[in-house]
Design a protein around this motif. Structure first.
Motif: not given
Length: 198
Positions: A71-83, A85-88
């Motif tokens: 709908d005219g908006s663009y989704g950008y992903e932020a990468a997970l930090s190592d912390e 990822k460790k927390n699942g």
């Protein structure tokens, strides 16, 4: 370690969430801004990417940084930090940005959330990004200038805009009443969809 831009947003959230209650600057906005400015990867990942580019002079086919369009908006992903990822944690929510357009060599993208609109403006050679904050009624609140750090979601979106990957989006309660927008320190300038930004 958090970037200066992320620390500035945390400071802004801490000092304005309570002070500007009628603008609904909730925690959701602050989290959105942290995701937006924190970017898509850690400093080590960004350095590794820079080294890869230096070692491989053959350019890959260019493609946009956004992960999805809706709908005219663009989704950008932020990468997970190592912390994280460790927390699942598996993923972070997408940050949805819309493209306001280009005027006088400057591009604008904006985030519309929780009764607050935040516009990001930069030229093609983007060293600093201007952030402008508005109420959902279009009233100008304040501006900030931040350094454009590699990997920041705002930088990636503005890069997509300057490379022609984003289509302009109007602002309104429905597609029927949407208008083009351009953000200034005097307020939001609205124009009919068939016109360029004023």
């Amino acid at each position: 370690m958090p970037t200066k831009a992320v620390m500035n947003v945390a400071y802004f959230c801490q000092n304005h969430t309570a002070k500007v209650g009628k603008m609904k600057y909730g925690l959701a906005l602050c989290f959105s801004m942290v995701f937006l400015l924190a970017g898509c990867g850690s400093a080590d990942e960004n350095k590794a990417a820079e080294k890869t580019v230096e070692q491989e002079p053959v350019a890959a086919e260019a493609k946009p940084y956004y992960s999805m369009e809706e709908d005219g908006s663009y989704g950008y992903e932020a990468a997970l930090s190592d912390e994280e990822k460790k927390n699942g944690a598996m993923a972070k929510p997408l940050t949805m940005l819309s493209y306001a357009g280009e005027k006088d060599g400057k591009h604008q993208v904006f985030l519309n959330t929780d009764g607050v609109i935040i516009a990001f403006e930069c030229s093609k050679t983007c060293d600093f990004i201007k952030l402008m904050y508005f109420t959902d009624r279009g009233e100008y609140v304040k501006k900030e200038q931040i350094r454009a750090e590699p990997g920041m979601i705002a930088v990636l979106a503005l890069s997509d805009a300057s490379n022609g990957y984003l289509k302009r989006a109007g602002l309104g309660t429905s597609k029927k009443d949407a208008k083009w927008v351009w953000f200034t320190e005097k307020g939001i300038v609205f124009s009919k969809i068939d016109k360029s930004p004023a």
